[in-house]
Design a protein around this motif. Structure first.
Motif, PDB file in Angstrom:
ATOM      1  N   THR B 205       0.841  -1.200   0.000  1.00 49.24           N
ATOM      2  CA  THR B 205       0.000   0.000   0.000  1.00 49.24           C
ATOM      3  C   THR B 205       0.871   1.242   0.000  1.00 49.24           C
ATOM      4  O   THR B 205       2.033   1.213   0.389  1.00 49.24           O
ATOM      5  CB  THR B 205      -0.904   0.044   1.243  1.00 49.24           C
ATOM      6  OG1 THR B 205      -0.070   0.226   2.398  1.00 49.24           O
ATOM      7  CG2 THR B 205      -1.711  -1.235   1.387  1.00 49.24           C
ATOM      8  N   ASP B 206       0.238   2.330  -0.398  1.00 51.88           N
ATOM      9  CA  ASP B 206       0.962   3.591  -0.490  1.00 51.88           C
ATOM     10  C   ASP B 206       1.409   4.065   0.894  1.00 51.88           C
ATOM     11  O   ASP B 206       2.483   4.650   1.043  1.00 51.88           O
ATOM     12  CB  ASP B 206       0.077   4.655  -1.150  1.00 51.88           C
ATOM     13  CG  ASP B 206       0.896   5.759  -1.757  1.00 51.88           C
ATOM     14  OD1 ASP B 206       0.690   6.924  -1.401  1.00 51.88           O
ATOM     15  OD2 ASP B 206       1.775   5.437  -2.582  1.00 51.88           O
ATOM     16  N   LEU B 209       4.414   2.206   1.883  1.00 55.28           N
ATOM     17  CA  LEU B 209       5.541   2.706   1.091  1.00 55.28           C
ATOM     18  C   LEU B 209       6.061   4.016   1.663  1.00 55.28           C
ATOM     19  O   LEU B 209       7.263   4.242   1.735  1.00 55.28           O
ATOM     20  CB  LEU B 209       5.087   2.895  -0.357  1.00 55.28           C
ATOM     21  CG  LEU B 209       6.167   2.821  -1.433  1.00 55.28           C
ATOM     22  CD1 LEU B 209       6.940   1.524  -1.342  1.00 55.28           C
ATOM     23  CD2 LEU B 209       5.525   2.950  -2.799  1.00 55.28           C
ATOM     24  N   SER B 210       5.123   4.864   2.109  1.00 56.29           N
ATOM     25  CA  SER B 210       5.549   6.160   2.632  1.00 56.29           C
ATOM     26  C   SER B 210       6.351   5.979   3.927  1.00 56.29           C
ATOM     27  O   SER B 210       7.284   6.743   4.187  1.00 56.29           O
ATOM     28  CB  SER B 210       4.336   7.075   2.850  1.00 56.29           C
ATOM     29  OG  SER B 210       3.877   6.998   4.162  1.00 56.29           O
ATOM     30  N   ASN B 357       5.998  11.616  -5.644  1.00 59.97           N
ATOM     31  CA  ASN B 357       5.028  10.815  -4.903  1.00 59.97           C
ATOM     32  C   ASN B 357       5.769   9.674  -4.211  1.00 59.97           C
ATOM     33  O   ASN B 357       6.970   9.490  -4.406  1.00 59.97           O
ATOM     34  CB  ASN B 357       3.905  10.302  -5.821  1.00 59.97           C
ATOM     35  CG  ASN B 357       4.410   9.347  -6.896  1.00 59.97           C
ATOM     36  OD1 ASN B 357       5.290   8.527  -6.655  1.00 59.97           O
ATOM     37  ND2 ASN B 357       3.845   9.452  -8.083  1.00 59.97           N
ATOM     38  N   ASN B 358       5.053   8.896  -3.418  1.00 57.22           N
ATOM     39  CA  ASN B 358       5.709   7.893  -2.577  1.00 57.22           C
ATOM     40  C   ASN B 358       6.464   6.843  -3.377  1.00 57.22           C
ATOM     41  O   ASN B 358       7.570   6.457  -3.018  1.00 57.22           O
ATOM     42  CB  ASN B 358       4.677   7.204  -1.677  1.00 57.22           C
ATOM     43  CG  ASN B 358       4.348   8.065  -0.472  1.00 57.22           C
ATOM     44  OD1 ASN B 358       5.228   8.722   0.072  1.00 57.22           O
ATOM     45  ND2 ASN B 358       3.090   8.087  -0.079  1.00 57.22           N
ATOM     46  N   ARG B 359       5.848   6.404  -4.467  1.00 55.46           N
ATOM     47  CA  ARG B 359       6.497   5.364  -5.267  1.00 55.46           C
ATOM     48  C   ARG B 359       7.775   5.878  -5.897  1.00 55.46           C
ATOM     49  O   ARG B 359       8.802   5.212  -5.879  1.00 55.46           O
ATOM     50  CB  ARG B 359       5.520   4.841  -6.334  1.00 55.46           C
ATOM     51  CG  ARG B 359       6.080   3.700  -7.153  1.00 55.46           C
ATOM     52  CD  ARG B 359       4.986   2.763  -7.669  1.00 55.46           C
ATOM     53  NE  ARG B 359       4.543   1.843  -6.637  1.00 55.46           N
ATOM     54  CZ  ARG B 359       5.013   0.607  -6.470  1.00 55.46           C
ATOM     55  NH1 ARG B 359       5.929   0.143  -7.264  1.00 55.46           N
ATOM     56  NH2 ARG B 359       4.562  -0.150  -5.507  1.00 55.46           N
TER      57      ARG B 359
END
Lengths: 150, 390
Positions: B205-206, B209-210, B357-359
């Motif tokens: 999930t994002d 990841l963050s 962004n996080n990715r």
């Protein structure tokens, strides 16, 4: 050889204050308001005017490399900053004076050299300059102060 | 025409005698040619020709053939010879013999030079190996000393009289602490890089990841804090790159990575960027470059000032304590430079993460982690590469 004369003492003493060697402060670049006569050399109240009259002014200790870094960075951006080199003996008085100018900012951190004033207001030291340059805040601020016209 | 002397050419200079292939050919030829036996040939042919004129013509033809043959051989010899020098050796009477022996001599000279070179090479190799053995012994001694001193240093702590022992790395507890901590940091870093790689491949999930991204960034910020403490203990240790691997140090700038260079390395590995992101990245690169230049120039100024301070007064007078004290003050500025450089690194990392962004940020951190890993591996391969023999 000269004797440091505190600004406060000046008012109390009745005899004329000793003249300092006028060569002590080398001619700073682009500093408006520096008068070549004797009065400005022991009277630091002129600093207030200097800060007001110059869009960007950097106060640094004499021979300090950090103020050189600030100067170079500002020059790379197209600004020609005023630089005031503070002698070691005058350090404390200048700090007091500058903190007086700063008073009312609400910030409590103590003044350190090098100190940068933009648009008549205290901005910070080298760290703040670098951080604001990286985030992109510095350039608009300089434009606002009239130091940049591009 | 005397070919007898040409089979073996004694060389006074070389002190060797060797048959030459060309002469071999000629000695073969000598056996079944009639050039050496011109008189018998004339007697032989005398009975074969009735007419004196015919006989004379025949002799003339033979001589012409010999002459032309001779010319051809001379031309071949001259072509084979690359240099036209005489060697002051035994000079055969025949012109052809001279040229052949010149070739001889050149070859002999080359062989002798080879031998000489090989001998010198062996001597050099021997000396090098000797030096290596000595160094190895010295290294073992130093390591033992280091172990002893470290144990003493850590036990006694700040009470150790560094003044007498000299400000050496081995007895500086601040630096010893940093070295240990940095070793752990690198291990942690490799682990985090591997975890991040797995996370990006998996279905994550994002939010998770963050947290990876924050963790990764904070790990770098931890390093900057460690370096700040080490700089106060010994800033020159940091500047010298003794704590970094050789390849990392080669690419470093004021005690660490150069931010603008890092951005160039990362850019292609962030995945697709929007136009806005590309623009911001480009601006960031430029801002970094400007800040780096300003700091570099400040450092140059410090060099100048330091040099002037040390050389101040009358060099040669013998009493230079005031200059040393003045220079000590100047050297303190070095600590601030390393601090400002690390501050720039931190701000750059923060700024780039704000724009992604996080990715993208996770991919950037992965790329960064592996980049430094590769540099470290490169350094260890370099150190352990087989040395060419001298």
């Amino acid at each position: 050889m000269h004797e440091p004369i505190l600004y406060g003492n000046l008012l109390l003493q009745q005899k004329p204050p000793t003249l300092r060697n006028p060569n002590l402060n080398p001619n700073p670049n682009n500093v408006k308001g520096i008068k070549e006569n004797a009065s400005s050399l022991y009277d630091f109240s002129d600093l207030k005017n200097m800060v007001k009259d110059n869009a960007v002014i950097v106060f640094g200790k004499k021979g300090c490399c950090m103020s050189h870094v600030i100067k170079r960075l500002l020059q790379a951006l197209g600004v020609n900053p005023a630089v005031y080199e503070v002698d070691e003996v005058d350090e404390n008085e200048v700090v007091i004076e500058l903190e007086g100018i700063r008073a009312g900012d609400g910030k409590q951190c103590s003044m350190q050299f090098p100190a940068v004033f933009i648009g008549g207001r205290w901005f910070g030291g080298l760290e703040r300059i670098i951080a604001s340059h990286i985030t992109g805040e510095l350039t608009p601020l300089l434009k606002q102060a009239g130091a940049l016209w591009l | 025409m005397n070919f007898a002397s040409t089979q073996f050419v004694p060389s006074r200079r070389m002190g060797i005698c060797e048959p030459l292939p060309q002469i071999g050919m000629w000695s073969d030829y000598k056996e079944n040619n009639y050039l050496d036996t011109s008189t018998p040939a004339i007697l032989e042919v005398d009975s074969r020709f009735d007419n004196q004129v015919q006989f004379v013509l025949f002799i003339i033809c033979m001589h012409c053939l010999v002459f032309f043959g001779h010319m051809l051989i001379n031309l071949c010899v001259i072509y084979v010879q690359s240099e036209d020098t005489s060697h002051g050796i035994v000079e055969p009477s025949n012109k052809y013999d001279q040229e052949v022996s010149k070739t001889n001599d050149k070859q002999l000279r080359r062989l002798a030079q080879n031998r000489e070179a090989a001998r010198k090479c062996r001597l050099r190799k021997k000396a090098y190996v000797q030096q290596l053995e000595n160094s190895k012994l010295r290294l073992m001694q130093l390591e033992q000393e280091l172990e002893r001193a470290r144990q003493q240093g850590l036990y006694v702590g700040g009470g150790l009289d560094t003044g007498q022992l000299g400000y050496s790395r081995t007895t500086n507890p601040g630096i010893a602490t940093f070295e240990m901590a940095y070793g752990h940091w690198v291990e942690e870093q490799n682990k985090k890089t591997a975890d991040l790689r797995n996370a990006l491949c998996s279905d994550i999930t994002d939010l998770e990841l963050s947290s990876f991204v924050d963790d990764g960034m904070n790990h770098y910020f931890d390093l900057f804090l460690m370096k700040e403490t080490a700089a106060k203990a010994d800033v020159f240790y940091l500047m010298s790159g003794m704590w970094e691997t050789s390849a990392e140090h080669f690419l470093s700038w004021i005690g660490g990575f150069r931010p603008s260079e890092l951005l160039k390395v990362l850019e292609p590995h962030l995945g697709p960027l929007t136009e806005k992101q590309s623009l911001e990245l480009s601006n960031l690169k430029q801002s970094c470059q400007q800040a780096e230049d300003a700091l570099s120039q400040g450092l140059e100024r410090l060099h100048q000032i330091l040099s002037e301070t040390v050389a101040d007064g009358l060099l040669g007078e013998g009493n230079y304590l005031p200059q040393i004290n003045a220079a000590l003050e100047k050297l303190k500025a070095m600590v601030r430079f390393v601090g400002q450089a690390d501050h720039l690194r931190k701000e750059t990392l923060l700024q780039i993460s704000r724009n992604l962004n996080n990715r993208q940020a996770a991919q950037g951190l992965l790329a960064l982690g592996e980049y430094f890993q590769r540099l470290r591996v490169l350094s260890s391969f370099w150190t352990s590469r087989p040395r060419e023999s001298s």
